[in-house]
Design a protein around this motif. Sequence first.
Motif, mmCIF file in Angstrom:
data_model
loop_
_atom_site.group_PDB
_atom_site.id
_atom_site.type_symbol
_atom_site.label_atom_id
_atom_site.label_comp_id
_atom_site.label_asym_id
_atom_site.label_seq_id
_atom_site.Cartn_x
_atom_site.Cartn_y
_atom_site.Cartn_z
ATOM 1 N N ASP A 139 -35.328 16.252 24.946
ATOM 2 C CA ASP A 139 -36.317 17.012 25.445
ATOM 3 C C ASP A 139 -37.516 16.599 26.292
ATOM 4 O OD1 ASP A 139 -37.694 19.231 23.759
ATOM 5 O OD2 ASP A 139 -39.179 17.046 22.966
ATOM 6 N N TYR A 140 -36.649 14.667 26.414
ATOM 7 C CA TYR A 140 -37.470 14.695 27.443
ATOM 8 C C TYR A 140 -36.860 14.278 28.972
ATOM 9 C CZ TYR A 140 -40.901 13.515 23.415
ATOM 10 O OH TYR A 140 -41.748 13.107 22.649
ATOM 11 N N SER A 141 -36.009 15.107 29.229
ATOM 12 C CA SER A 141 -35.012 14.206 29.861
ATOM 13 C C SER A 141 -34.354 15.661 31.076
ATOM 14 C CB SER A 141 -34.376 13.536 30.388
ATOM 15 O OG SER A 141 -32.944 13.600 29.255
ATOM 16 N N GLY A 142 -34.346 16.886 30.191
ATOM 17 C CA GLY A 142 -33.241 17.433 30.539
ATOM 18 C C GLY A 142 -34.796 18.553 31.474
ATOM 19 N N THR A 191 -39.298 11.533 17.268
ATOM 20 C CA THR A 191 -37.710 11.116 17.924
ATOM 21 C C THR A 191 -37.621 9.877 17.704
ATOM 22 O OG1 THR A 191 -38.215 12.884 20.177
ATOM 23 C CG2 THR A 191 -37.815 14.116 17.763
ATOM 24 N N LEU A 192 -36.079 9.829 17.680
ATOM 25 C CA LEU A 192 -35.895 8.727 18.745
ATOM 26 C C LEU A 192 -36.536 8.151 19.789
ATOM 27 C CD1 LEU A 192 -34.450 5.674 17.338
ATOM 28 C CD2 LEU A 192 -32.247 6.602 18.372
ATOM 29 N N PRO A 193 -36.719 8.492 21.168
ATOM 30 C CA PRO A 193 -37.003 7.787 21.891
ATOM 31 C C PRO A 193 -38.797 7.345 22.062
ATOM 32 C CG PRO A 193 -35.983 9.946 22.539
ATOM 33 C CD PRO A 193 -36.410 9.952 20.640
ATOM 34 N N VAL A 194 -39.365 8.535 21.128
ATOM 35 C CA VAL A 194 -40.942 8.166 21.423
ATOM 36 C C VAL A 194 -40.694 6.928 19.931
ATOM 37 C CG1 VAL A 194 -43.313 8.768 19.844
ATOM 38 C CG2 VAL A 194 -41.383 9.784 20.678
ATOM 39 N N VAL A 195 -40.015 7.079 18.900
ATOM 40 C CA VAL A 195 -39.587 5.252 17.948
ATOM 41 C C VAL A 195 -39.369 4.221 18.820
ATOM 42 C CG1 VAL A 195 -38.211 4.301 16.470
ATOM 43 C CG2 VAL A 195 -39.326 6.953 15.555
ATOM 44 N N TYR A 196 -38.785 4.749 19.904
ATOM 45 C CA TYR A 196 -38.171 3.008 20.660
ATOM 46 C C TYR A 196 -39.541 2.978 20.805
ATOM 47 C CZ TYR A 196 -33.454 3.206 19.939
ATOM 48 O OH TYR A 196 -32.206 2.448 19.000
ATOM 49 N N ALA A 197 -40.439 3.961 21.840
ATOM 50 C CA ALA A 197 -40.971 3.250 22.921
ATOM 51 C C ALA A 197 -42.149 3.466 23.104
ATOM 52 C CB ALA A 197 -41.127 4.816 24.056
ATOM 53 N N LEU A 198 -42.705 3.584 21.619
ATOM 54 C CA LEU A 198 -43.839 2.981 20.528
ATOM 55 C C LEU A 198 -43.646 1.093 20.057
ATOM 56 C CD1 LEU A 198 -46.361 3.885 19.015
ATOM 57 C CD2 LEU A 198 -45.487 4.338 17.496
ATOM 58 N N ARG A 245 -43.860 11.005 29.338
ATOM 59 C CA ARG A 245 -42.218 10.775 30.129
ATOM 60 C C ARG A 245 -42.232 9.553 31.017
ATOM 61 N NH1 ARG A 245 -40.076 16.641 33.042
ATOM 62 N NH2 ARG A 245 -38.658 16.518 31.643
ATOM 63 N N ARG A 246 -42.804 9.275 32.042
ATOM 64 C CA ARG A 246 -42.847 7.771 32.299
ATOM 65 C C ARG A 246 -42.782 6.654 31.473
ATOM 66 N NH1 ARG A 246 -46.843 10.450 35.496
ATOM 67 N NH2 ARG A 246 -48.407 9.603 34.461
ATOM 68 N N LEU A 247 -43.727 6.440 30.449
ATOM 69 C CA LEU A 247 -43.594 5.080 28.987
ATOM 70 C C LEU A 247 -42.388 5.193 28.522
ATOM 71 C CD1 LEU A 247 -47.573 5.965 27.632
ATOM 72 C CD2 LEU A 247 -46.648 4.278 29.207
ATOM 73 N N ILE A 248 -41.180 6.535 28.204
ATOM 74 C CA ILE A 248 -39.938 6.425 27.965
ATOM 75 C C ILE A 248 -39.411 5.974 29.110
ATOM 76 C CG2 ILE A 248 -38.702 7.635 27.182
ATOM 77 C CD1 ILE A 248 -40.525 9.640 25.274
ATOM 78 N N ASP A 249 -39.667 6.177 29.670
ATOM 79 C CA ASP A 249 -38.266 5.604 31.179
ATOM 80 C C ASP A 249 -38.697 4.001 31.269
ATOM 81 O OD1 ASP A 249 -36.436 6.130 33.731
ATOM 82 O OD2 ASP A 249 -38.326 4.977 34.127
ATOM 83 N N THR A 304 -39.540 2.102 29.455
ATOM 84 C CA THR A 304 -39.499 1.238 27.433
ATOM 85 C C THR A 304 -38.055 1.289 27.836
ATOM 86 O OG1 THR A 304 -39.385 2.622 26.261
ATOM 87 C CG2 THR A 304 -41.600 1.062 27.078
ATOM 88 N N HIS A 305 -37.434 2.306 28.829
ATOM 89 C CA HIS A 305 -35.657 2.068 27.886
ATOM 90 C C HIS A 305 -35.232 2.563 27.538
ATOM 91 C CE1 HIS A 305 -35.427 -0.616 32.269
ATOM 92 N NE2 HIS A 305 -35.872 -1.487 31.038
ATOM 93 N N ALA A 306 -36.183 3.861 26.313
ATOM 94 C CA ALA A 306 -35.928 4.318 24.529
ATOM 95 C C ALA A 306 -34.624 5.556 25.639
ATOM 96 C CB ALA A 306 -37.115 5.194 24.626
ATOM 97 N N LEU A 307 -34.964 5.857 26.593
ATOM 98 C CA LEU A 307 -33.848 7.538 27.034
ATOM 99 C C LEU A 307 -32.287 6.677 27.263
ATOM 100 C CD1 LEU A 307 -35.599 10.278 28.810
ATOM 101 C CD2 LEU A 307 -35.218 10.478 26.927
ATOM 102 N N GLU A 308 -32.417 5.620 27.444
ATOM 103 C CA GLU A 308 -30.713 5.087 27.842
ATOM 104 C C GLU A 308 -30.353 4.315 26.578
ATOM 105 O OE1 GLU A 308 -31.822 1.429 30.652
ATOM 106 O OE2 GLU A 308 -32.534 2.181 31.071
ATOM 107 N N ASP A 309 -31.717 3.900 25.629
ATOM 108 C CA ASP A 309 -30.920 3.509 23.986
ATOM 109 C C ASP A 309 -30.392 4.475 22.981
ATOM 110 O OD1 ASP A 309 -30.691 1.071 25.502
ATOM 111 O OD2 ASP A 309 -32.872 0.216 24.197
ATOM 112 N N THR A 310 -31.756 5.427 23.153
ATOM 113 C CA THR A 310 -31.454 6.571 22.382
ATOM 114 C C THR A 310 -29.335 6.987 23.349
ATOM 115 O OG1 THR A 310 -33.543 7.450 22.335
ATOM 116 C CG2 THR A 310 -31.756 9.034 22.051
ATOM 117 N N ILE A 311 -28.951 7.355 24.017
ATOM 118 C CA ILE A 311 -27.523 7.594 25.020
ATOM 119 C C ILE A 311 -27.153 7.045 24.473
ATOM 120 C CG2 ILE A 311 -26.377 8.719 26.713
ATOM 121 C CD1 ILE A 311 -28.627 10.499 25.639
ATOM 122 N N ALA A 312 -27.489 5.781 24.249
ATOM 123 C CA ALA A 312 -26.322 4.889 24.187
ATOM 124 C C ALA A 312 -26.511 5.107 22.071
ATOM 125 C CB ALA A 312 -27.227 3.242 24.428
#
Length: 406
Positions: free
Chosen positions: A297-300, A319-326, A355-359, A361-369
Amino acid sequence: MNFGSAWSRKRRAVAAAPARLSPECVNKTVLARLDPAAAEAQSRPDNIGPKTKAEINRKAQVGLDLAVTSTARADGEAHGFVSSVASLREMCEADLSEVNETILLAMRSQSPMIGQIAGHLINAGGKRLRPILTLSSARLFDYSGDKHVKLAAAVELIHGATLLHDDVVDASALRRGASTANVLWGNKESVLVGDFLFSQAFELMVSAGNLRVLQILSRAAGVIAEGEVLQLATQKNLEATFEMYLAVVESKTAALFAAAAQAGAVIAGASARDEDAMRSFGRNLGVAYQLVDDALDYSGREKALGKSVGDDFREGKMTLPVVYALDRSGPAERDFWRRTIAEGCQRPEDFDHARRLIDSTHALEDTIACARRYAARAVEDLGRAPKNAYSAALADLAMRSAARIS
């Protein structure tokens, strides 16, 4: 038991949802109902040490002796998930054809609108992933009857009902690349047809004549409804934790994945050990699937996803990307999340900034991990099931699920 009133209870519960939800409340309610045996939830993949994570991934890749898993790593080509689904569809082709016929019969009604709305959703080109899990699970245990077809159709009807209701609750305008039913026909119509699909699903379950399966799928339906309420309770809540987010995912998505896989094993007469393995497999696959969905939803891209990107952000979903980024934000970034998520005050350029903030903070890659760890656990679960073409194909599906792009 009045199954037809389940969604009415859901709507009443939504109206009464609390503004905030504590992790303690989550742990005592939905997690306990979703997986009564799993106080195992204490060792979430997100909270375990690096050595344990490495061991889970090692077992997933070399511990099952399934020939396909060596080429099914989660960091493979992104289109591998689509090919994995296609392979399972081909293996279940005859069964799926009967499932589709059963669904068409279930959608018959004196009201033309029911057929129109239900047909719009059911025929919109979904993956049929959940019924495939039921069919594959039954065949994995050498089932030769036909009751798994009714159960797979029931699973898809439950899924369809939840989608109709979700689109109303979320005010969604696009699903699978087409306008949603609530946009085309209206909210009331969508909710009522969702109720109809739900009732038809239970008729199919009852006709299968297995009380254990009826219990499994009816419990899952209740958990899904609770998950909707939990999501409303965590929405716009900047204090939402990983555990609170996970409770929503396990309820809204993983519950039906788990029930679909478990139901196939039960109707096939699998042992309690095998039944538990398939339930756990479905749950872990469902969590991995939803984690990737939330990342996409943030990268697709909308064309690939078949739905609008940024909907979670616009709806204030934690969602988890926001939880991580926050969790990794400084004061200025937290002010941004407070304005856009908690207060719902959004400007046209805010999604790109999010999207830039999530990127950053590496929130997306940690969500995928995190999704990969759940996928690895799903493959590990299959190590307790018989080793055959179906378990190999399901293992391939699980490992590739964390690399999908749609």
